[in-house]
Design a protein around this motif. Structure first.
Motif, mmCIF file in Angstrom:
data_model
loop_
_atom_site.group_PDB
_atom_site.id
_atom_site.type_symbol
_atom_site.label_atom_id
_atom_site.label_comp_id
_atom_site.label_asym_id
_atom_site.label_seq_id
_atom_site.Cartn_x
_atom_site.Cartn_y
_atom_site.Cartn_z
ATOM 1 N N LYS A 1 -4.949 0.740 -2.140
ATOM 2 C CA LYS A 1 -5.127 2.199 -2.101
ATOM 3 C C LYS A 1 -5.960 2.622 -0.901
ATOM 4 O O LYS A 1 -5.643 3.622 -0.234
ATOM 5 N N SER B 1 -5.617 -4.126 -5.923
ATOM 6 C CA SER B 1 -5.024 -2.804 -6.108
ATOM 7 C C SER B 1 -5.869 -1.729 -5.410
ATOM 8 O O SER B 1 -5.335 -0.837 -4.743
ATOM 9 N N ARG B 2 -7.187 -1.808 -5.556
ATOM 10 C CA ARG B 2 -8.074 -0.839 -4.884
ATOM 11 C C ARG B 2 -7.989 -0.981 -3.370
ATOM 12 O O ARG B 2 -7.984 0.009 -2.644
ATOM 13 N N ALA C 1 0.886 -1.173 0.000
ATOM 14 C CA ALA C 1 0.000 0.000 0.000
ATOM 15 C C ALA C 1 0.917 1.213 0.000
ATOM 16 O O ALA C 1 1.697 1.411 0.942
ATOM 17 N N SER D 1 1.334 8.775 -1.810
ATOM 18 C CA SER D 1 1.435 9.514 -3.072
ATOM 19 C C SER D 1 2.873 9.684 -3.551
ATOM 20 O O SER D 1 3.104 9.955 -4.726
#
Length: 167
Positions: free
Chosen positions: A143, A139-140, A109, A112
């Protein structure tokens, strides 16, 4: 994530949601000991992290991270399809047997700036190549995990700043 729930509880909820969406999987989310400096890259500095953040089912976070890092790590996920026969996975065989898992995915995870905030360990009962749908879901989830960890870091920074201001 938007509640005042402690980070450990949020990460447990994220893991439970993944297990519900991907039947046959077992998930643990490990926030890095010092997320701002990416514990995976700078080593595991002593941290007051709860035991549930540093080990799972008797497997140390360092063991999981070394396996992930040894396969390229960085910002990429790593999948081991055959935990029983892969010599690199010897340290995971007992855990995989207890969980009824034959494959494992490590998913970072990232914040930015690309720093690793947490590592998701996803053990699955099925093996074989992953598909686009599961890749997208994981992947989500990574995030969302990064958002939760970043929120917790900001909250801790704010509390520390308030404390310095009062002193």
């Amino acid at each position: 994530i938007s509640s005042s729930m402690p980070l450990a509880a949020v990460l447990d909820q994220i893991a439970a949601a993944v297990e519900e969406m991907a039947p046959g999987s077992r998930v643990k989310v490990f926030p890095m000991p010092d997320s701002r400096t990416s514990g995976l890259d700078s080593g595991f500095a002593p941290s007051p992290a709860p035991a549930s953040f540093t080990a799972w089912e008797g497997i140390a976070l360092e063991t999981l991270a070394e396996l992930w890092r040894g396969e390229g790590g960085g910002s990429a996920s790593v999948v081991f399809d055959d935990l029983v026969n892969n010599p690199k996975c010897a340290g995971l065989r007992e855990l995989a047997g207890r969980l009824g898992s034959s494959s494992c995915r490590f998913m970072p995870a990232l914040d930015s700036q690309g720093r690793v905030l947490a590592l998701l360990a996803i053990f699955q009962s099925g093996s074989g190549p992953s598909n686009a749908a599961s890749d997208g879901m994981f992947s989500r989830v990574a995030k969302i995990t990064a958002i939760a960890v970043e929120r917790d870091l900001r909250q801790r920074d704010l509390l520390a700043s308030e404390e310095r201001f009062r002193a």
